[in-house]
Design a protein around this motif. Structure first.
Motif, PDB file in Angstrom:
ATOM      1  N   ARG A 439       0.872  -1.168   0.000  1.00 24.39           N
ATOM      2  CA  ARG A 439       0.000   0.000   0.000  1.00 24.39           C
ATOM      3  C   ARG A 439       0.912   1.222   0.000  1.00 24.39           C
ATOM      4  O   ARG A 439       2.111   1.102   0.289  1.00 24.39           O
ATOM      5  CB  ARG A 439      -0.931   0.001   1.211  1.00 24.39           C
ATOM      6  CG  ARG A 439      -0.249   0.053   2.555  1.00 24.39           C
ATOM      7  CD  ARG A 439      -1.258   0.205   3.685  1.00 24.39           C
ATOM      8  NE  ARG A 439      -0.606   0.187   4.981  1.00 24.39           N
ATOM      9  CZ  ARG A 439      -0.610  -0.840   5.827  1.00 24.39           C
ATOM     10  NH1 ARG A 439      -1.242  -1.959   5.480  1.00 24.39           N
ATOM     11  NH2 ARG A 439       0.004  -0.768   6.987  1.00 24.39           N
ATOM     12  N   PRO A 440       0.403   2.404  -0.311  1.00 24.86           N
ATOM     13  CA  PRO A 440       1.290   3.569  -0.397  1.00 24.86           C
ATOM     14  C   PRO A 440       2.046   3.804   0.914  1.00 24.86           C
ATOM     15  O   PRO A 440       1.466   3.729   1.999  1.00 24.86           O
ATOM     16  CB  PRO A 440       0.327   4.719  -0.696  1.00 24.86           C
ATOM     17  CG  PRO A 440      -0.836   4.065  -1.376  1.00 24.86           C
ATOM     18  CD  PRO A 440      -0.980   2.720  -0.725  1.00 24.86           C
ATOM     19  N   PHE A 441       3.337   4.072   0.804  1.00 29.23           N
ATOM     20  CA  PHE A 441       4.107   4.442   1.982  1.00 29.23           C
ATOM     21  C   PHE A 441       3.631   5.788   2.520  1.00 29.23           C
ATOM     22  O   PHE A 441       3.220   6.670   1.752  1.00 29.23           O
ATOM     23  CB  PHE A 441       5.597   4.538   1.655  1.00 29.23           C
ATOM     24  CG  PHE A 441       6.275   3.198   1.519  1.00 29.23           C
ATOM     25  CD1 PHE A 441       6.228   2.266   2.548  1.00 29.23           C
ATOM     26  CD2 PHE A 441       6.983   2.874   0.366  1.00 29.23           C
ATOM     27  CE1 PHE A 441       6.867   1.027   2.437  1.00 29.23           C
ATOM     28  CE2 PHE A 441       7.627   1.647   0.241  1.00 29.23           C
ATOM     29  CZ  PHE A 441       7.568   0.723   1.281  1.00 29.23           C
ATOM     30  N   ALA A 442       3.695   5.932   3.833  1.00 28.47           N
ATOM     31  CA  ALA A 442       3.295   7.196   4.453  1.00 28.47           C
ATOM     32  C   ALA A 442       4.298   8.301   4.145  1.00 28.47           C
ATOM     33  O   ALA A 442       3.941   9.470   4.033  1.00 28.47           O
ATOM     34  CB  ALA A 442       3.151   7.019   5.963  1.00 28.47           C
ATOM     35  N   GLN A 443       5.570   7.902   4.017  1.00 28.89           N
ATOM     36  CA  GLN A 443       6.629   8.868   3.732  1.00 28.89           C
ATOM     37  C   GLN A 443       7.258   8.549   2.381  1.00 28.89           C
ATOM     38  O   GLN A 443       7.129   7.436   1.863  1.00 28.89           O
ATOM     39  CB  GLN A 443       7.698   8.813   4.831  1.00 28.89           C
ATOM     40  CG  GLN A 443       7.161   8.896   6.244  1.00 28.89           C
ATOM     41  CD  GLN A 443       6.369  10.148   6.527  1.00 28.89           C
ATOM     42  OE1 GLN A 443       6.585  11.191   5.897  1.00 28.89           O
ATOM     43  NE2 GLN A 443       5.440  10.079   7.473  1.00 28.89           N
ATOM     44  N   THR A 444       7.925   9.514   1.829  1.00 25.24           N
ATOM     45  CA  THR A 444       8.623   9.303   0.570  1.00 25.24           C
ATOM     46  C   THR A 444       9.785   8.345   0.797  1.00 25.24           C
ATOM     47  O   THR A 444      10.614   8.561   1.693  1.00 25.24           O
ATOM     48  CB  THR A 444       9.151  10.630   0.003  1.00 25.24           C
ATOM     49  OG1 THR A 444       8.054  11.516  -0.192  1.00 25.24           O
ATOM     50  CG2 THR A 444       9.882  10.404  -1.315  1.00 25.24           C
ATOM     51  N   ILE A 445       9.840   7.295   0.021  1.00 28.64           N
ATOM     52  CA  ILE A 445      10.897   6.314   0.181  1.00 28.64           C
ATOM     53  C   ILE A 445      12.239   6.974  -0.128  1.00 28.64           C
ATOM     54  O   ILE A 445      12.361   7.747  -1.100  1.00 28.64           O
ATOM     55  CB  ILE A 445      10.643   5.089  -0.730  1.00 28.64           C
ATOM     56  CG1 ILE A 445      11.619   3.961  -0.413  1.00 28.64           C
ATOM     57  CG2 ILE A 445      10.685   5.462  -2.194  1.00 28.64           C
ATOM     58  CD1 ILE A 445      11.233   2.640  -1.087  1.00 28.64           C
ATOM     59  N   PRO A 446      13.267   6.753   0.710  1.00 20.76           N
ATOM     60  CA  PRO A 446      14.570   7.384   0.453  1.00 20.76           C
ATOM     61  C   PRO A 446      15.115   7.013  -0.925  1.00 20.76           C
ATOM     62  O   PRO A 446      14.883   5.914  -1.440  1.00 20.76           O
ATOM     63  CB  PRO A 446      15.459   6.834   1.574  1.00 20.76           C
ATOM     64  CG  PRO A 446      14.513   6.424   2.657  1.00 20.76           C
ATOM     65  CD  PRO A 446      13.278   5.953   1.942  1.00 20.76           C
ATOM     66  N   SER A 447      15.841   7.912  -1.506  1.00 27.56           N
ATOM     67  CA  SER A 447      16.387   7.721  -2.845  1.00 27.56           C
ATOM     68  C   SER A 447      17.269   6.475  -2.896  1.00 27.56           C
ATOM     69  O   SER A 447      18.131   6.264  -2.032  1.00 27.56           O
ATOM     70  CB  SER A 447      17.197   8.945  -3.256  1.00 27.56           C
ATOM     71  OG  SER A 447      17.801   8.750  -4.523  1.00 27.56           O
TER      72      SER A 447
END
Length: 807
Positions: A439-447
């Motif tokens: 499901r969508p991550f709550a935070q932006t996944i680190p680069s």
């Protein structure tokens, strides 16, 4: 909706370019389900269900689809006590089929089908059930409906249909917990699996194809791809019917609100993309203190009532690369040293103590490292998200509180044995949720970091293409003796260099004959005896190694072709060429090595001198080998993971636990195996043979585990769906055991053969579940699960976990 994938992925799906993108999660704890009131009554005698499911909460009754007018008149398909189940209740009369096969593999997807036609004259043709494209023929319960019975799907008169709930018991008995994808219901046809799936030409694994037939008036197709809305009164949203019939289904207690309750998932049974595939979940087979905690909600939530404990993920983190997942406290008491993190397969996460073998970021701001708590970052609550970023190349883990890094930690753990986990040593009631990217991550996944799904797993060297399927390196082939001569063909069209023959239906003195291409087809050793090489004429026993198996003549020494006898032949491929001289050791050896498969056959002549070595040709350090004098001597087994090294050995020919001798001194390096001056490993002027194995990711594993003396045994991760497994309790006197999926095609696997005995096949000593990513003992048995005992194992794959279906 299904999408067209890139050409490079075509072989990973059953039909080139056919990839799924979405599934729907059903949370039993929320009483989630879909329902539809029947439209026009049509054919009530003939219909077909086809769907893919990733099954979460096991045990009891778990209904996938049901229909009927009331509790006494209904029809349903789903699970009962982990058996695939179909039941009709007609005015109180039951007609039902329940498989002998148990389905409790939570780490991958099953394709299930029920095809019904009550007009058939033969009762067994009226209901046909299929698992992963194979028709079920073994039933614990089998009562077929009467000929021309009218059933309850397609009945508009008071009929209500449900997905995820049992008619008459919505919200209580039978609620489903898990994922559904590619749900088809065909009105008026009894179809076969070929309409919905096929075996991948690349991986040999059953995968979905696009159904192109007609649906009939009440037919439906639910790919669960429209997550723009919940479905209420029109054909839009998660209950949208894509069959063309607009037979939409109302969503109940399904959520598309962001957060831990979001139910529109990208967890699917195809290798679709970096964001759509089979995702890691919490592993209910690898959770501690199960009496006080439940893994639920598609195995993403851990619900603790009391008591300390924890759970690991179904995936092992790849040994390289950067990996990210998230955790959140949903409810309950959140103070203390419980937290999210990473740990090994042997990490102690069971009790109210500082957990060892793991690194976690705890709710009070502490970190757990090296079996101790220390200050680390900010505390967090139920309103925060914990991000976990594991850099396997750097050996670090960085925890985030929402978007704020708490700092990188050098984790100091083995990069080859790391799992995502949750640990709770505080013994308080709470609910936590994990998110691995389905499901969508709550935070932006680190680069540069990736989610834990099968698409993102490394491509294995064995099992990814038609030329490298696992059965081209190891196979288990069944056959019946004819007393004269015959050729035995294996499933991988593989030329074996090692054939291990075992009679199944009767005891035979020479019951475990091993023949290899380096010693030659005329020479055999017997694992249940200490005898010297047995020789055969050119027309007896094994007469030739063939490009697709081997040929045998009348039984002589080995009794491998007695008329009417049933046999299994376990086969391994080495170089398939003439063995070569190897001078890497202090003694020159003759070697047939397959570096791709991590297997070599080594022969040498002993010199009775201490600290000797022979080359094995693998280029990496082997972790398991079996060594035998070609004269009268015991069989010596070396197992690095099991501590069976140096002067401590196991003997394949007997039931003893680990024994210690003098001057045995077994060792291994990337170029050689070593031994001392003892006659059993290095007798002067005596010829020896060694079968040497190094682990290959996705294909072979050699390790050990500690038994717990329970019918809920420990889960052992191999990284593949095993085809062949040999185990030995090294702590006590008990027989060796071999299981394979040719003899036991479904769980529970319990058809045992014994390397150290002449006995026929038997059952009941070492029942196991063989799973998509490993195995699990299912009996309180000294053979496979003695409490506190060390059990060593060697395992070979049917399919790498990257591609495997649930078993």
């Amino acid at each position: 909706m299904s999408v067209i994938g890139s050409n490079i992925l075509a072989g990973a799906s059953g039909q080139a370019g056919y990839f799924l993108t979405n599934s729907l999660r059903f949370r039993a704890s929320a009483s989630a389900y879909l329902n539809r009131t029947g439209g026009t009554s049509t054919n009530r005698k003939i219909h077909t269900f086809s769907f893919w499911t990733k099954y979460s909460v096991t045990g009891g009754t778990r209904v996938i689809a049901s229909a009927g007018s009331d509790d006494n008149n209904r029809e349903w398909v789903g699970f009962d006590s982990n058996n695939f189940y179909y039941q009709i209740k007609d005015s109180g009369n039951f007609y039902e089929l329940g498989t002998t096969q148990v389905l409790r593999d939570p780490s991958a997807w099953y394709h299930l089908m029920v095809a019904v036609d009550t007009t058939q004259a033969t009762s067994s043709n009226r209901v046909k059930m299929y698992i992963n494209g194979v028709q079920v023929t073994a039933f614990g319960t089998a009562t077929y409906p009467l000929q021309n019975d009218d059933l309850f799907f397609n009945d508009s008169v008071g009929g209500v249909s449900y997905i995820g709930a049992l008619r008459g018991f919505v919200g209580s008995t039978g609620q489903y917990d898990g994922y559904l994808a590619e749900f088809n219901f065909i009105d008026g046809q009894q179809l076969t699996p070929s309409s919905f799936g096929q075996t991948s030409t690349s991986t040999g694994v059953w995968q979905p194809i696009k159904y192109t037939g007609t649906y009939g008036t009440n037919g439906i197709y639910l790919p669960f791809t429209d997550n723009s809305a919940l479905t209420t009164s029109s054909n839009i949203g998660l209950g949208k019917d894509f069959s063309g019939n607009a037979n939409y289904w109302t969503t109940n207690n399904i959520s598309i609100t962001s957060g831990s309750t979001y139910d529109s998932m990208t967890d699917v049974p195809t290798l679709t993309s970096a964001t759509a595939g089979n995702f890691a979940v919490l592993n209910p087979l690898d959770v501690t203190n199960t009496g006080t905690r439940t893994i639920q909600a598609g195995n993403l939530d851990i619900n603790t009532s009391s008591g300390a404990g924890g759970a690991r993920s179904t995936f092992q983190l790849p040994t390289t690369g950067k990996w990210y997942f998230e955790g959140q406290y949903v409810s309950g008491t959140w103070t203390g040293n419980k937290g999210f993190g990473i740990g090994t397969s042997t990490a102690d996460i069971s009790g109210a103590v500082v957990p060892t073998g793991c690194v976690t970021y705890n709710v009070n701001g502490n970190k757990t490292t090296g079996g101790a708590y220390s200050a680390y970052g900010s505390s967090y609550t139920t309103t925060n998200t914990v991000g976990v970023a594991v850099d396997q190349d750097a050996g670090t883990v960085t925890f985030y509180k929402d978007t704020t890094s708490q700092g990188a930690i050098t984790h100091g753990l083995s990069t080859s044995d790391l799992f995502a986990l949750f640990v709770d040593p505080s013994a308080v009631a709470s609910v936590q949720a994990l998110n691995f990217g389905q499901r969508p991550f709550a935070q932006t996944i680190p680069s540069g970091f990736k989610a834990l799904n099968t698409f993102n797993l490394p491509t294995p060297t064995i099992g990814a293409t038609a030329a490298t399927t696992a059965n081209k390196y190891m196979d288990a082939t069944l056959y019946t003796g004819n007393g004269t001569s015959q050729s035995i063909v294996n499933s991988g069209s593989m030329q074996p260099d090692l054939v291990w023959e075992k009679r199944r239906d009767a005891a035979q003195t020479f019951s475990n004959g091993i023949i290899d291409s380096v010693r030659g087809r005329a020479y055999s050793l017997v694992t249940n005896l200490t005898i010297a090489d047995q020789t055969s004429t050119s027309t007896n026993d094994l007469t030739s190694f063939n490009s697709n198996g081997f040929s045998i003549g009348p039984s002589s020494n080995l009794s491998i072709n007695d008329n009417g006898g049933t046999y299994v032949a376990w086969q391994w491929r080495a170089s398939n060429t003439t063995a070569v001289s190897n001078t890497a050791g202090s003694i020159t050896s003759t070697v047939s090595a397959n570096t791709s498969a991590g297997f070599s056959i080594v022969t040498y002549t002993g010199n009775a001198t201490s600290s000797q070595t022979v080359g094995h040709g693998l280029g990496v350090t082997p972790t398991f080998f079996i060594l035998k004098s070609r004269g009268v001597q015991v069989w010596n087994v070396y197992s690095l993971a099991g501590g069976i090294t140096g002067n401590t050995i196991l003997q394949l020919n007997d039931s003893s636990g680990a024994v210690t001798g003098s001057n045995i001194s077994l060792t291994a390096s990337s170029t050689t195996i070593g031994f001392g001056s003892a006659a059993q490993v290095n007798g002067s002027a005596v010829n020896f043979v060694a079968y040497v194995f190094a682990p290959i990711a996705g294909y072979s594993a050699f390790g050990s585990y500690t038994g717990n003396g329970s019918s809920d045994g420990p889960f052992i991760y191999t990284g593949f769906r095993p085809r062949w497994l040999m185990i030995k309790n090294s702590s006590t006197t008990v027989d060796w055991v071999i299981e394979d999926t040719s003899r036991d095609p479904y769980n529970v696997a319990g058809a045992e053969l014994f390397p150290n005995l002449s006995n026929a096949e038997s059952a009941g000593n070492a029942d196991l579940d063989i799973l998509s990513n490993g195995f699990k003992p299912r009996r309180n048995s000294t053979f496979a699960n003695g409490s506190g005992n060390t059990i060593i194992y060697m395992a070979f794959a049917e399919s790498p976990f990257k591609y495997a279906n649930a078993r």
